[in-house]
Design a protein around this motif. Structure first.
Motif, PDB file in Angstrom:
ATOM      1  N   LYS A  49       0.843  -1.196   0.000  1.00  0.00           N
ATOM      2  CA  LYS A  49       0.000   0.000   0.000  1.00  0.00           C
ATOM      3  C   LYS A  49       0.879   1.247   0.000  1.00  0.00           C
ATOM      4  O   LYS A  49       1.862   1.331   0.733  1.00  0.00           O
ATOM      5  N   VAL A  50       0.489   2.215  -0.829  1.00  0.00           N
ATOM      6  CA  VAL A  50       1.240   3.465  -0.962  1.00  0.00           C
ATOM      7  C   VAL A  50       0.270   4.628  -0.792  1.00  0.00           C
ATOM      8  O   VAL A  50      -0.824   4.629  -1.363  1.00  0.00           O
ATOM      9  N   LEU A  51       0.690   5.611  -0.025  1.00  0.00           N
ATOM     10  CA  LEU A  51      -0.085   6.822   0.189  1.00  0.00           C
ATOM     11  C   LEU A  51       0.782   7.996  -0.265  1.00  0.00           C
ATOM     12  O   LEU A  51       1.899   8.160   0.229  1.00  0.00           O
ATOM     13  N   ALA A  52       0.294   8.781  -1.213  1.00  0.00           N
ATOM     14  CA  ALA A  52       1.033   9.934  -1.722  1.00  0.00           C
ATOM     15  C   ALA A  52       0.241  11.200  -1.416  1.00  0.00           C
ATOM     16  O   ALA A  52      -0.964  11.262  -1.652  1.00  0.00           O
ATOM     17  N   VAL A  53       0.932  12.203  -0.880  1.00  0.00           N
ATOM     18  CA  VAL A  53       0.318  13.494  -0.596  1.00  0.00           C
ATOM     19  C   VAL A  53       1.100  14.551  -1.372  1.00  0.00           C
ATOM     20  O   VAL A  53       2.327  14.620  -1.254  1.00  0.00           O
ATOM     21  N   THR A  54       0.407  15.338  -2.185  1.00  0.00           N
ATOM     22  CA  THR A  54       1.043  16.447  -2.874  1.00  0.00           C
ATOM     23  C   THR A  54       0.476  17.748  -2.324  1.00  0.00           C
ATOM     24  O   THR A  54      -0.697  17.816  -1.952  1.00  0.00           O
ATOM     25  N   PHE A  55       1.331  18.769  -2.270  1.00  0.00           N
ATOM     26  CA  PHE A  55       0.962  20.066  -1.695  1.00  0.00           C
ATOM     27  C   PHE A  55       0.959  21.134  -2.793  1.00  0.00           C
ATOM     28  O   PHE A  55       1.876  21.183  -3.623  1.00  0.00           O
ATOM     29  N   TRP A  56      -0.072  21.970  -2.760  1.00  0.00           N
ATOM     30  CA  TRP A  56      -0.296  22.981  -3.804  1.00  0.00           C
ATOM     31  C   TRP A  56      -0.582  24.323  -3.168  1.00  0.00           C
ATOM     32  O   TRP A  56      -1.205  24.392  -2.114  1.00  0.00           O
ATOM     33  N   GLU A  57      -0.164  25.394  -3.825  1.00  0.00           N
ATOM     34  CA  GLU A  57      -0.356  26.725  -3.253  1.00  0.00           C
ATOM     35  C   GLU A  57      -1.800  27.208  -3.356  1.00  0.00           C
ATOM     36  O   GLU A  57      -2.204  28.104  -2.617  1.00  0.00           O
ATOM     37  N   SER A  58      -2.582  26.624  -4.261  1.00  0.00           N
ATOM     38  CA  SER A  58      -3.995  27.024  -4.385  1.00  0.00           C
ATOM     39  C   SER A  58      -4.817  25.826  -4.854  1.00  0.00           C
ATOM     40  O   SER A  58      -4.296  24.877  -5.417  1.00  0.00           O
ATOM     41  N   GLU A  59      -6.113  25.931  -4.631  1.00  0.00           N
ATOM     42  CA  GLU A  59      -7.017  24.884  -5.100  1.00  0.00           C
ATOM     43  C   GLU A  59      -7.012  24.833  -6.616  1.00  0.00           C
ATOM     44  O   GLU A  59      -7.069  23.758  -7.214  1.00  0.00           O
ATOM     45  N   GLN A  60      -6.904  25.983  -7.248  1.00  0.00           N
ATOM     46  CA  GLN A  60      -6.871  26.046  -8.711  1.00  0.00           C
ATOM     47  C   GLN A  60      -5.648  25.298  -9.257  1.00  0.00           C
ATOM     48  O   GLN A  60      -5.753  24.517 -10.211  1.00  0.00           O
ATOM     49  N   ALA A  61      -4.484  25.513  -8.673  1.00  0.00           N
ATOM     50  CA  ALA A  61      -3.262  24.817  -9.114  1.00  0.00           C
ATOM     51  C   ALA A  61      -3.417  23.313  -8.939  1.00  0.00           C
ATOM     52  O   ALA A  61      -3.025  22.534  -9.790  1.00  0.00           O
ATOM     53  N   MET A  62      -4.006  22.913  -7.825  1.00  0.00           N
ATOM     54  CA  MET A  62      -4.197  21.492  -7.543  1.00  0.00           C
ATOM     55  C   MET A  62      -5.142  20.843  -8.545  1.00  0.00           C
ATOM     56  O   MET A  62      -4.924  19.724  -8.982  1.00  0.00           O
ATOM     57  N   ASP A  63      -6.177  21.556  -8.945  1.00  0.00           N
ATOM     58  CA  ASP A  63      -7.193  20.995  -9.830  1.00  0.00           C
ATOM     59  C   ASP A  63      -6.735  20.890 -11.282  1.00  0.00           C
ATOM     60  O   ASP A  63      -7.328  20.160 -12.066  1.00  0.00           O
ATOM     61  N   ILE A  64      -5.682  21.590 -11.669  1.00  0.00           N
ATOM     62  CA  ILE A  64      -5.202  21.547 -13.036  1.00  0.00           C
ATOM     63  C   ILE A  64      -4.515  20.216 -13.341  1.00  0.00           C
ATOM     64  O   ILE A  64      -4.578  19.707 -14.444  1.00  0.00           O
ATOM     65  N   THR A  65      -3.885  19.616 -12.351  1.00  0.00           N
ATOM     66  CA  THR A  65      -3.134  18.372 -12.590  1.00  0.00           C
ATOM     67  C   THR A  65      -4.034  17.186 -12.665  1.00  0.00           C
ATOM     68  O   THR A  65      -5.110  17.132 -12.187  1.00  0.00           O
TER      69      THR A  65
END
Length: 65
Positions: A49-65
């Motif tokens: 099992k693998v858990l990955a957490v990515t951090f973004w400066e805004s919700e908009q930046a996060m939603d683009i990926t």
């Protein structure tokens, strides 16, 4: 700051290969994304099992990926 959490399950013997793929391809691609601020990957070598957490400066930046 915003965070995205992803869960993946793999065969335990594939974890080293997945790590290499992440370092060589996934991380460089994420670093090219505007607003990416880092990440954390946790893996259970016994279960695969693998858990990955990515951090973004805004919700908009996060939603683009």
């Amino acid at each position: 700051m915003f965070a995205r959490v992803s869960e993946v399950e793999a065969r335990p013997e594939r974890l080293d290969e997945m790590h290499r793929e992440g370092v060589e391809h996934i991380l460089p691609a994420l670093r090219m994304q505007e607003g990416f601020n880092g990440g954390l990957v946790l893996a259970d070598r016994k279960s695969g099992k693998v858990l990955a957490v990515t951090f973004w400066e805004s919700e908009q930046a996060m939603d683009i990926t």
